[in-house]
Scaffold this motif. Sequence first.
Motif, PDB file in Angstrom:
ATOM      1  N   ARG A  27      40.582  47.434  43.141  1.00 50.02           N
ATOM      2  CA  ARG A  27      41.627  47.746  44.118  1.00 50.02           C
ATOM      3  C   ARG A  27      42.455  46.489  44.333  1.00 50.02           C
ATOM      4  O   ARG A  27      41.937  45.441  44.710  1.00 50.02           O
ATOM      5  N   ARG A  29      45.230  43.948  45.969  1.00 53.02           N
ATOM      6  CA  ARG A  29      45.624  43.575  47.331  1.00 53.02           C
ATOM      7  C   ARG A  29      46.962  44.208  47.693  1.00 53.02           C
ATOM      8  O   ARG A  29      47.185  44.609  48.819  1.00 53.02           O
ATOM      9  N   TRP A  37      43.590  52.061  43.657  1.00 50.07           N
ATOM     10  CA  TRP A  37      42.484  51.833  42.737  1.00 50.07           C
ATOM     11  C   TRP A  37      42.978  52.064  41.322  1.00 50.07           C
ATOM     12  O   TRP A  37      43.712  53.011  41.054  1.00 50.07           O
ATOM     13  N   THR A  62      37.459  40.308  37.109  1.00 49.89           N
ATOM     14  CA  THR A  62      36.124  40.710  37.570  1.00 49.89           C
ATOM     15  C   THR A  62      34.992  39.801  37.100  1.00 49.89           C
ATOM     16  O   THR A  62      33.844  40.008  37.497  1.00 49.89           O
ATOM     17  N   HIS A  97      32.380  40.927  39.884  1.00 47.70           N
ATOM     18  CA  HIS A  97      32.685  40.426  41.221  1.00 47.70           C
ATOM     19  C   HIS A  97      34.202  40.264  41.298  1.00 47.70           C
ATOM     20  O   HIS A  97      34.888  40.396  40.288  1.00 47.70           O
ATOM     21  N   VAL A  98      34.730  40.012  42.476  1.00 41.62           N
ATOM     22  CA  VAL A  98      36.170  39.772  42.609  1.00 41.62           C
ATOM     23  C   VAL A  98      36.415  38.331  42.173  1.00 41.62           C
ATOM     24  O   VAL A  98      36.215  37.392  42.940  1.00 41.62           O
ATOM     25  N   ALA A 105      41.312  43.054  45.972  1.00 37.77           N
ATOM     26  CA  ALA A 105      40.639  43.172  47.257  1.00 37.77           C
ATOM     27  C   ALA A 105      39.162  43.500  47.044  1.00 37.77           C
ATOM     28  O   ALA A 105      38.298  43.010  47.759  1.00 37.77           O
ATOM     29  N   GLU A 106      38.882  44.359  46.054  1.00 36.11           N
ATOM     30  CA  GLU A 106      37.503  44.755  45.786  1.00 36.11           C
ATOM     31  C   GLU A 106      37.421  45.428  44.427  1.00 36.11           C
ATOM     32  O   GLU A 106      38.428  45.705  43.785  1.00 36.11           O
ATOM     33  N   ALA A 108      34.709  48.408  42.139  1.00 32.29           N
ATOM     34  CA  ALA A 108      33.657  49.417  42.284  1.00 32.29           C
ATOM     35  C   ALA A 108      33.277  49.928  40.902  1.00 32.29           C
ATOM     36  O   ALA A 108      34.116  50.021  40.010  1.00 32.29           O
TER      37      ALA A 108
END
Length: 138
Positions: A27, A29, A37, A62, A97-98, A105-106, A108
């Motif tokens: 996702r 920012r 997403w 990531t 990970h970010v 922002a994240e 998944a």
Amino acid sequence: MTQQKAEEQPGIAAAIVVSEGRVLMVRRRVSEGQLSWQFPAGEIEPGETREDAAVRETHEETGVEVAAVKLLGERIHPKTGRLMSYTACEVVAGTAHVADAEELAEFAWVAHDDIPKYVPYGLFEPVQEYLDAVMATE
């Protein structure tokens, strides 16, 4: 006009990364219109292949190292007007990970049945077909 606009801007390479029955999504920012997403993606740099750009962008965003498996398709994105390429990738190393906190922002790992919750307007057909096939077998 859209075609001319797409040629003036670098293409965007997206990585379709499936691991353990889930697909990696991020996702941003700053959303691009309805795009919140999406798959790890970014501009193809001069002299870079679409597949190499997808691999690089996944790692930059990531921290996951991936290898390109195959190009799934290309299109002019209906929401952004940008030339998009989609490359299936497999995880080689790393834990998501970010990695680029300025851009993301994240992230998944999304189950097949949950994809419409993340992307309510639907996926590019060749990408959906690929996910239907590989996520059903994992």
